[in-house]
Every structure is written in C-alpha cells, then in structure tokens.
Design an enzyme around this catalytic site. Sequence first.
Site, PDB file in Angstrom:
ATOM      1  N   ARG A  67     -61.306  21.851   2.065  1.00 55.42           N
ATOM      2  CA  ARG A  67     -62.142  20.641   2.255  1.00 55.42           C
ATOM      3  C   ARG A  67     -62.231  20.307   3.877  1.00 55.42           C
ATOM      4  O   ARG A  67     -61.014  20.256   4.599  1.00 55.42           O
ATOM      5  CB  ARG A  67     -61.145  19.593   1.523  1.00 55.42           C
ATOM      6  CG  ARG A  67     -61.095  19.688   0.145  1.00 55.42           C
ATOM      7  CD  ARG A  67     -62.569  19.624  -0.433  1.00 55.42           C
ATOM      8  NE  ARG A  67     -62.567  19.512  -1.915  1.00 55.42           N
ATOM      9  CZ  ARG A  67     -63.606  19.449  -2.809  1.00 55.42           C
ATOM     10  NH1 ARG A  67     -64.820  19.338  -2.007  1.00 55.42           N
ATOM     11  NH2 ARG A  67     -63.580  19.586  -4.074  1.00 55.42           N
ATOM     12  N   ALA A  79     -63.487  19.526 -10.743  1.00 50.78           N
ATOM     13  CA  ALA A  79     -64.208  18.168 -10.498  1.00 50.78           C
ATOM     14  C   ALA A  79     -65.556  18.528  -9.929  1.00 50.78           C
ATOM     15  O   ALA A  79     -65.893  19.517  -9.468  1.00 50.78           O
ATOM     16  CB  ALA A  79     -63.188  17.439  -9.399  1.00 50.78           C
ATOM     17  N   GLU A  96     -68.766  20.795 -15.081  1.00 49.65           N
ATOM     18  CA  GLU A  96     -68.144  21.050 -13.919  1.00 49.65           C
ATOM     19  C   GLU A  96     -66.927  22.067 -14.477  1.00 49.65           C
ATOM     20  O   GLU A  96     -66.562  23.170 -13.748  1.00 49.65           O
ATOM     21  CB  GLU A  96     -67.416  19.988 -13.313  1.00 49.65           C
ATOM     22  CG  GLU A  96     -68.397  19.186 -12.602  1.00 49.65           C
ATOM     23  CD  GLU A  96     -68.958  19.736 -11.492  1.00 49.65           C
ATOM     24  OE1 GLU A  96     -68.698  20.675 -10.714  1.00 49.65           O
ATOM     25  OE2 GLU A  96     -70.136  19.228 -10.841  1.00 49.65           O
ATOM     26  N   GLU A 100     -66.989  25.769 -12.594  1.00 45.94           N
ATOM     27  CA  GLU A 100     -65.817  26.052 -11.797  1.00 45.94           C
ATOM     28  C   GLU A 100     -64.896  26.909 -12.267  1.00 45.94           C
ATOM     29  O   GLU A 100     -64.425  27.804 -11.582  1.00 45.94           O
ATOM     30  CB  GLU A 100     -65.220  24.544 -11.138  1.00 45.94           C
ATOM     31  CG  GLU A 100     -66.102  23.914 -10.359  1.00 45.94           C
ATOM     32  CD  GLU A 100     -65.512  22.969  -9.723  1.00 45.94           C
ATOM     33  OE1 GLU A 100     -64.257  22.642 -10.145  1.00 45.94           O
ATOM     34  OE2 GLU A 100     -65.969  22.335  -8.954  1.00 45.94           O
ATOM     35  N   GLU A 148     -66.805  27.330  -2.875  1.00 45.00           N
ATOM     36  CA  GLU A 148     -66.325  27.767  -4.157  1.00 45.00           C
ATOM     37  C   GLU A 148     -66.315  29.405  -4.051  1.00 45.00           C
ATOM     38  O   GLU A 148     -65.483  29.958  -4.865  1.00 45.00           O
ATOM     39  CB  GLU A 148     -67.332  27.370  -5.276  1.00 45.00           C
ATOM     40  CG  GLU A 148     -67.202  25.834  -5.418  1.00 45.00           C
ATOM     41  CD  GLU A 148     -68.301  25.228  -6.496  1.00 45.00           C
ATOM     42  OE1 GLU A 148     -69.439  26.032  -6.710  1.00 45.00           O
ATOM     43  OE2 GLU A 148     -68.171  24.414  -6.919  1.00 45.00           O
TER      44      GLU A 148
END
Length: 198
Positions: A67, A79, A96, A100, A148
Amino acid sequence: MGDPAPHEYRVLDSETVFEGHVISLRRDTVAMPGSGDSVREVVSHPGAVAVVALDDEDRVVLLRQYRHPVGGYLWELPAGLRDSDGEPPLATAKRELAEEVQLGAARWSLLTTTYSTPGFCDEQVLVYLAEELSEVARPDGFVVEHEELDMTVERVPLADAVQRVFDGDIRNSSAVVGLLAAAQVRSSAPRLRPADAG
C-alpha cells in the site's frame, strides 16, 4: 424540560478543489451551532467492500499487499472499490473475492457497515462474511496487474488472525473490524443482517 432540537448543519457553500481517478476533494462551509460557520475539507470516495472468507476449517483468507500511502505491505481481507456503476455492493464483494483469490461462496451475510475516517472522508465500507467456499475462475476480462502481481494469499485460522490484530500485525481497518466481528459471530452467534441489506 426536553432536549433542545439538534442543530441543522447546513452546507452554506461548496467548492471542488480536486477531482481524481478515485477520490475528489471539496471544501464545504457548514453552519455551526451558535450562529457561526466553519470550513470542512471532505474527501469524497465511492465506497468499498471487504470479505471475511471463512473455510470449513475456520480459516480466513488474508492477502499481503503493498500500500503506497503507508509505504509498506499490509495484511488485508479480499476487498475492492465500489466503482462499477450500478453494481450492488454484494455483487461487488462476490466479484472481488473471485478476482483476488479465485473463490466463491454459497453463504453470504453482512457483518458490518463502517465509515473508515468520518472526520474528513465519506468512504463507507461494507464487510461481508462469506462461507461454504469453493474455487472459481477469475471473471472474464479481469487482468492481474500492479500491486496485485506482488500479492501473497494465505489461509490463517481465525483465532490466529484475531491474535495478529492484537499483536499489531494486522492494521488495515476493514480487516481489523471484519476479523473481530467474525470472531464474535463464532463465539456468540449474533443476528446478522441479510447480505443484500447494504
């Protein structure tokens, strides 16, 4: 003698300061109690969903993702942003989870609805509980890219994940709220809202 009527916090003026890809910033002048006014800077956000995905062994799916705003990796729940026009929040959560971690769930409940930082941002996060998991393919057209590509996925016993919250290892607010709520569901079985109550 009754309580006085609540003050009406009317917006007297509003100015858009910045319009970005995900967020915007506006400056509102708001009527305050005592006949004054005050300027409030507000970050407008489309909202988000997060998913506590629990398997049959009571393990939760966690992601480790970089992040940039905090300059490091955080352990999080699957998320995503509610940035698909007209998509209901439950559909966003299902999408999601598939994108993910390539999982689907037969049973969904709404765990919590939270405002992440209501002092300056209107972001609302709906945290879902997903159970009876199964493997699914990623949705057509979804491309894994950016952060990702560097994401780690683990299944962790729920009790261990809760301890990691208290150890300071899990600090993402949606993950903290979701994990503690899921643990409460397991220990006392509170009445949950239907998944589509968002």
